[in-house]
Design an enzyme around this catalytic site. Structure first.
Site, short mmCIF file in Angstrom:
data_model
loop_
_atom_site.label_atom_id
_atom_site.label_comp_id
_atom_site.label_asym_id
_atom_site.label_seq_id
_atom_site.Cartn_x
_atom_site.Cartn_y
_atom_site.Cartn_z
N ASN A 1 -10.02 -0.56 0.01
CA ASN A 1 -8.55 -0.49 0.00
C ASN A 1 -8.03 -1.09 -1.30
O ASN A 1 -8.18 -2.29 -1.53
CB ASN A 1 -8.03 -1.27 1.22
CG ASN A 1 -6.51 -1.23 1.34
OD1 ASN A 1 -5.80 -0.79 0.44
ND2 ASN A 1 -6.01 -1.70 2.47
N HIS B 1 -3.41 7.10 2.68
CA HIS B 1 -3.81 5.78 2.16
C HIS B 1 -5.22 5.49 2.68
O HIS B 1 -5.56 5.82 3.81
CB HIS B 1 -2.82 4.72 2.65
CG HIS B 1 -3.26 3.33 2.31
ND1 HIS B 1 -3.69 2.99 1.04
CD2 HIS B 1 -3.36 2.20 3.06
CE1 HIS B 1 -4.01 1.71 1.03
NE2 HIS B 1 -3.82 1.20 2.24
N CYS C 1 0.81 -1.24 0.00
CA CYS C 1 0.00 0.00 0.00
C CYS C 1 0.83 1.27 0.00
O CYS C 1 0.32 2.35 -0.30
CB CYS C 1 -0.92 0.02 1.22
SG CYS C 1 -1.99 -1.40 1.28
N1 ACO Z 1 -18.49 -8.87 9.17
C1 ACO Z 1 -18.97 -9.11 10.41
N2 ACO Z 1 -18.19 -9.42 11.45
C2 ACO Z 1 -16.87 -9.47 11.24
C3 ACO Z 1 -16.30 -9.23 9.98
C4 ACO Z 1 -17.17 -8.93 8.92
N3 ACO Z 1 -16.73 -8.68 7.67
N4 ACO Z 1 -14.97 -9.35 10.07
C5 ACO Z 1 -14.69 -9.65 11.36
N5 ACO Z 1 -15.84 -9.72 12.07
C6 ACO Z 1 -16.00 -10.03 13.48
C7 ACO Z 1 -14.84 -10.79 14.06
O1 ACO Z 1 -14.98 -12.16 13.82
C8 ACO Z 1 -14.94 -10.43 15.52
O2 ACO Z 1 -15.96 -11.20 16.09
P1 ACO Z 1 -15.75 -11.82 17.58
O3 ACO Z 1 -15.65 -10.62 18.49
O4 ACO Z 1 -17.00 -12.64 17.78
O5 ACO Z 1 -14.49 -12.61 17.53
C9 ACO Z 1 -15.46 -9.00 15.50
O6 ACO Z 1 -16.03 -8.80 14.19
C10 ACO Z 1 -14.38 -7.96 15.73
O7 ACO Z 1 -13.26 -8.26 14.88
P2 ACO Z 1 -11.95 -7.39 14.90
O8 ACO Z 1 -10.99 -7.97 13.90
O9 ACO Z 1 -11.46 -7.21 16.31
O10 ACO Z 1 -12.54 -6.01 14.35
P3 ACO Z 1 -11.83 -4.61 14.22
O11 ACO Z 1 -12.66 -3.60 14.87
O12 ACO Z 1 -10.37 -4.68 14.57
O13 ACO Z 1 -11.94 -4.35 12.66
C11 ACO Z 1 -10.59 -4.43 10.68
C12 ACO Z 1 -11.34 -5.24 11.74
C13 ACO Z 1 -11.60 -3.60 9.92
C14 ACO Z 1 -9.93 -5.42 9.73
C15 ACO Z 1 -9.54 -3.53 11.36
O14 ACO Z 1 -8.79 -4.26 12.26
C16 ACO Z 1 -8.61 -2.89 10.36
O15 ACO Z 1 -9.00 -2.04 9.58
N6 ACO Z 1 -7.31 -3.24 10.40
C17 ACO Z 1 -6.30 -2.65 9.54
C18 ACO Z 1 -6.44 -3.19 8.18
C19 ACO Z 1 -5.53 -2.53 7.22
O16 ACO Z 1 -5.28 -1.36 7.27
N7 ACO Z 1 -5.07 -3.35 6.29
C20 ACO Z 1 -4.44 -2.92 5.16
C21 ACO Z 1 -3.04 -2.47 5.31
S1 ACO Z 1 -2.54 -2.00 3.79
C22 ACO Z 1 -1.91 -3.26 2.82
O17 ACO Z 1 -0.74 -3.36 2.64
C23 ACO Z 1 -2.86 -4.23 2.11
#
Ligand code: ACO
Length: 333
Positions: free
Chosen positions: A290, A260, A119
């Site tokens: 993303n 980003h 990214c």
């Molecule tokens: N729909 C519904 N529920 C979901 C989903 C979904 N799509 N995905 C995860 N959940 C659930 C999980 O299973 C979890 O349930 P549980 O509590 O029963 O275990 C709950 O939602 C919370 O999950 P978390 O992973 O803790 O959610 P969080 O608030 O951290 O959000 C996210 C997840 C959106 C992925 C966040 O962590 C994030 O944005 N991280 C950074 C991602 C990023 O920037 N990545 C790209 C980097 S750039 C690159 O190089 C590609």
């Protein structure tokens, strides 16, 4: 033609983008995995993303974004000296996607190569282009960021597939003393010890594709979301600070933040840290999700084209990606 440090000046003279027409909404994703529009919107800010059809390659999208950037700059493809392509989704492992872009554009005198910083590709690419110009290798560099993320996500994994989309963005960087488009500073950093928080375990030399890989889908993207989230905020803040410092500026002199586009909450946290109010922050993650390195390239092009940023002002471009890598530039518009 030189800056105060004696380094020849590099300017962004044109930008372009290509987004596939097909829109995939959060409601469409509800039919594929157990998720909801409400969860995706509140956790990420994403409403929809674009998906490139089968047969449309990363090179096709990158070449189209590149063509549009060259048109914007008023530069003929034949006059490009170097084509550098950022992609986490190369069309083939050999040769580079950049060579396919070179062939599609028809740039007979250009060198061409891919680089892999996920990214962070756009700010890394601008910095690399600046380096080629400073070293005298090139007068005109085309930076292309192209990503077909739909081809590497696991469409059965709700924790990742809802986040990504396809697209391409490009910029023309040229030697020049004029102030508009000038790249005032670059900052790049990495931490490879965190590689396995966001990666594709198989499909390369270490674990070649075989039937077990295909069954277990270990050739698709895996991410430890919450850990990546924390590192992203920390790293984007460090890159922002570094680029502002290297430009000899104070944070309050930055007019616009173009970050980003991974997650609205990461963008908001970075903006808070950089002291830039949200109305001065460009956001399009709601429309495209993303797109890895293409996200910032597309955001920069849209911010310029829409008039969101004004000529003469100072923009901070900042990104974070797999690797981990993080990078930023201050650009005079
Ligand atoms: N729909 C519904 N529920 C979901 C989903 C979904 N799509 N995905 C995860 N959940 C659930 C999980 O299973 C979890 O349930 P549980 O509590 O029963 O275990 C709950 O939602 C919370 O999950 P978390 O992973 O803790 O959610 P969080 O608030 O951290 O959000 C996210 C997840 C959106 C992925 C966040 O962590 C994030 O944005 N991280 C950074 C991602 C990023 O920037 N990545 C790209 C980097 S750039 C690159 O190089 C590609």
């Amino acid at each position: 033609m030189s800056g105060t440090t004696g380094v020849p000046l590099a300017r962004i003279t044109g930008t372009g983008r290509y987004l596939p027409e097909q829109i995939m909404s959060n409601a469409d994703l509800e039919k594929l995995v157990e998720t909801s529009d409400e969860w995706i919107r509140t956790r990420t800010g994403i409403r929809e993303r674009r998906i490139a059809p089968v047969g449309v390659t990363a090179a096709d999208m990158g070449a189209e974004a590149g063509r549009r950037a060259l048109r914007d700059a008023g530069v003929d493809a034949a006059d490009v000296d170097m084509i550098i392509v950022s992609t986490a989704t190369p069309d083939r492992l050999l040769p580079s996607t950049a060579c396919d872009v070179q062939a599609l554009l028809g740039s007979p005198r250009a060198g061409a190569y891919d680089f892999s910083t996920a990214c962070s590709g756009f700010p890394y690419g601008l910095s690399i282009a600046q380096g080629h110009i400073a070293a005298g290798h090139a007068e005109t560099v085309l930076v292309v960021c192209t990503e077909k993320m739909s081809s590497i996500v696991d469409w059965t994994d709700r924790t990742t597939c809802v986040l990504f989309g396809d697209g391409a963005g490009a910029a023309v960087v040229q030697r020049g003393a004029e102030s508009s488009g000038r790249i005032l500073s670059s900052f790049m950093k990495s931490d490879g010890t965190l590689a396995e928080l966001l990666y594709r375990p198989a499909g390369g030399v270490r674990i070649p594709i075989d039937s077990t890989v295909l069954e277990t889908r270990t050739h698709t993207l895996k991410m430890a979301g919450p850990e990546v989230f924390k590192s992203a905020v920390r790293s984007m803040c460090e890159a922002a600070e570094g680029a502002i410092h290297r430009a000899g500026l104070k944070p309050e002199q930055i007019d616009y933040l173009i970050p980003h586009q991974a997650n609205l909450r990461i963008i908001e946290a970075t903006a808070r840290y950089a002291g830039v109010p949200m109305e001065k922050v460009f956001v399009n993650v709601d429309r495209y999700g993303n797109m890895s390195s293409a996200s910032l390239a597309v955001a920069f092009d849209e911010a310029r084209e829409s008039g969101f940023v004004t000529p003469g002002s100072l923009a901070l471009l900042v990104a974070f990606g797999a690797g981990f890598t993080w990078a930023a530039n201050v650009v005079q518009l």
